[in-house]
Design a protein around this motif. Structure first.
Motif, mmCIF file in Angstrom:
data_model
loop_
_atom_site.group_PDB
_atom_site.id
_atom_site.type_symbol
_atom_site.label_atom_id
_atom_site.label_comp_id
_atom_site.label_asym_id
_atom_site.label_seq_id
_atom_site.Cartn_x
_atom_site.Cartn_y
_atom_site.Cartn_z
ATOM 1 N N ASN A 38 -0.743 -5.154 -9.076
ATOM 2 C CA ASN A 38 -1.193 -5.783 -7.835
ATOM 3 C C ASN A 38 -2.145 -6.939 -8.082
ATOM 4 N N SER A 39 -2.522 -7.175 -9.323
ATOM 5 C CA SER A 39 -3.420 -8.279 -9.626
ATOM 6 C C SER A 39 -2.612 -9.559 -9.814
ATOM 7 N N LYS A 40 -3.325 -10.643 -10.065
ATOM 8 C CA LYS A 40 -2.653 -11.912 -10.324
ATOM 9 C C LYS A 40 -1.828 -11.782 -11.601
ATOM 10 N N LYS A 56 2.728 -2.058 -2.432
ATOM 11 C CA LYS A 56 2.218 -3.388 -2.141
ATOM 12 C C LYS A 56 0.922 -3.254 -1.370
ATOM 13 N N ASP A 58 -1.861 -5.252 0.879
ATOM 14 C CA ASP A 58 -2.059 -6.495 1.643
ATOM 15 C C ASP A 58 -3.348 -7.157 1.230
ATOM 16 N N GLU A 59 -3.290 -8.462 0.998
ATOM 17 C CA GLU A 59 -4.484 -9.212 0.634
ATOM 18 C C GLU A 59 -5.330 -9.554 1.852
ATOM 19 N N ASP A 60 -4.750 -9.438 3.061
ATOM 20 C CA ASP A 60 -5.477 -9.768 4.284
ATOM 21 C C ASP A 60 -6.484 -8.706 4.665
ATOM 22 N N LYS A 62 -9.023 -7.658 3.152
ATOM 23 C CA LYS A 62 -10.320 -7.820 2.481
ATOM 24 C C LYS A 62 -11.458 -7.924 3.458
#
Length: 62
Positions: A38-40, A56, A58-60, A62
């Motif tokens: 899940n990291s870059k 997965k 979600d990055e939203d 945060k």
């Protein structure tokens, strides 16, 4: 070294102690793998697909 010799001689090394370490190792590898996926992505891995077993995140959120 004395501990290893005592265990080999049947000194009563607790089984639960070994189980805790084995379960902890498996949990650390699993959680670390999910975090890595899940990291870059490292260079060269940007276009690779995520395995189906990795959730997965979600990055939203945060």
């Amino acid at each position: 070294m004395v501990l290893l010799m005592d265990v080999a001689a049947g000194g009563g090394f607790p089984v639960w102690f070994t189980v805790v370490y084995v379960v902890g190792f498996i949990a650390a590898v699993t959680i670390g793998s999910i975090a890595w996926y899940n990291s870059k992505r490292p260079p060269g891995w940007e276009a690779k697909e995520r395995p189906d077993i990795v959730p997965k995140i979600d990055e939203d959120s945060k």
